[in-house]
Design an enzyme around this catalytic site. Structure first.
Site, mmCIF file in Angstrom:
data_model
loop_
_atom_site.group_PDB
_atom_site.id
_atom_site.type_symbol
_atom_site.label_atom_id
_atom_site.label_comp_id
_atom_site.label_asym_id
_atom_site.label_seq_id
_atom_site.Cartn_x
_atom_site.Cartn_y
_atom_site.Cartn_z
ATOM 1 C CG ASP A 55 60.606 -45.204 -61.313
ATOM 2 O OD1 ASP A 55 59.594 -44.599 -61.721
ATOM 3 O OD2 ASP A 55 60.544 -46.361 -60.845
ATOM 4 C CB SER A 56 58.782 -41.407 -65.418
ATOM 5 O OG SER A 56 58.834 -40.266 -64.582
ATOM 6 C CG ASP A 94 59.669 -42.870 -58.075
ATOM 7 O OD1 ASP A 94 58.979 -43.276 -57.122
ATOM 8 O OD2 ASP A 94 59.201 -42.669 -59.224
ATOM 9 C CE LYS A 123 56.079 -42.068 -57.123
ATOM 10 N NZ LYS A 123 56.140 -43.423 -57.729
ATOM 11 C CD GLU A 125 56.502 -48.198 -59.066
ATOM 12 O OE1 GLU A 125 56.322 -49.359 -59.492
ATOM 13 O OE2 GLU A 125 56.832 -47.252 -59.812
ATOM 14 C CD GLU A 192 51.102 -44.965 -63.130
ATOM 15 O OE1 GLU A 192 51.923 -44.769 -62.209
ATOM 16 O OE2 GLU A 192 51.426 -45.006 -64.338
#
Ligand code: KIV
Length: 293
Positions: A55-56, A94, A123, A125, A192
């Site tokens: 999602d960057s 993501d 993925k 978070e 991270e």
């Protein structure tokens, strides 16, 4: 080094989530983000094991301040494009902010990223709070890569992109998060921006591979952002990034040369130009053109 020779052959079997799961304590796992056909193709040809449509995307491709506003539609669109270039690596997508706030939403988002986008895993978070989502996704057939430590979707809660796990209590909580996502069925976990000592403790505490970004050299694998590795994103460069090329500068230089060649009529040259067959040239010159008034 001839990278083409070192990269695996195009015929190699596609990497699966169980393959990555089995790499714990084995050969280091190399992961890279990609967001479209060319970046997916480049990453795959270079032989990385996992391509993440991160999602960057929101920051490095769409130019936004953070990752919070990226939508499921945008992620599906970019995952589908990357999937066309990725033949061998495991393609992970993501799940955007809030798109897995409930189990039902998590299932709906994964269905789109895998069904429409062509991802082979998702993925998300978080640690303990997302255990029900991970369990439901895995039960439904969606392999899950988890992500703990500095989770950019929680930037508002953290008050910025700050390293995490810097106290003994915070480190203990991160270890519990990693163990919780493992028990829920995640096949790997991204860690991270945490101190290397904490990354080591987490790596020792779980039997799934840990993938570090800003977590030192002790994790089972590493991940970086495509645009950071290639010098294509210069708004800021975190301490944990190593740039392997300066393609941003190289691209601007190339386009300045193109602009100058156009202005000086040096481009296009004869070799970039189509010419008529000889026998037609005389006839075409005889065509009388009346200018329209
Ligand atoms: O969105 C992303 O790019 C990521 C990785 C860098 C881990 O989550």
């Amino acid at each position: 080094m001839n990278t083409k020779q070192d990269a695996p052959s195009a015929q190699a079997r596609p990497v699966t989530a169980p393959d990555i799961r089995e790499r714990k304590n084995g050969e280091k796992i190399c992961c890279l983000t990609a967001y479209d056909y060319p970046s997916g193709l480049i990453a795959d040809r270079a032989g990385v094991d996992v391509v993440l449509v991160g999602d960057s995307l929101s920051m490095v491709v769409l130019g936004r301040e953070d990752t919070l506003s990226v939508t499921v539609d945008e992620m599906v669109h970019h995952t589908r494009a990357a999937a066309r270039g990725v033949k061998r690596a495991l393609l992970v997508a993501d799940m955007p902010f809030m798109s897995y706030a409930t189990v039902d939403r998590a299932l709906a988002t994964a269905a789109r990223l895998m069904g429409e986008g062509g991802a082979r895993a998702v993925k998300l978070e978080g640690g303990l709070p997302v255990v029900p989502q991970i369990e439901a996704l895995v039960a439904a057939g969606a392999p899950v890569m988890a992500h703990v430590g500095l989770t950019p979707q929680h930037v508002a809660k953290f008050g910025g992109f700050k390293a995490q796990g810097r106290s003994a209590d915070a480190a203990k909580a991160l270890i519990e998060d990693a163990q919780a996502v493992e028990a829920a069925g995640a096949f790997s976990v991204v860690i991270e921006a945490v101190p290397v000592e904490v990354a080591q403790l987490i790596t020792d505490a779980v039997d799934i591979p840990t993938i570090g970004i800003g977590a030192g050299n002790v994790t089972d694998g590493q991940i970086l952002v495509f645009h950071d590795v290639l010098g294509l994103f210069d708004r800021f460069t975190p301490k944990f990034v190593r740039r392997y090329a300066e393609l941003g500068e190289a691209s601007t230089d190339a386009i300045v040369r193109y602009r100058d060649d156009v202005r000086r009529t040096l481009f296009p040259a004869d070799k970039n130009t189509f010419f008529m067959p000889e026998d037609q040239v005389d006839q075409v010159r005889k065509i009388k053109i009346k200018k329209k008034k």
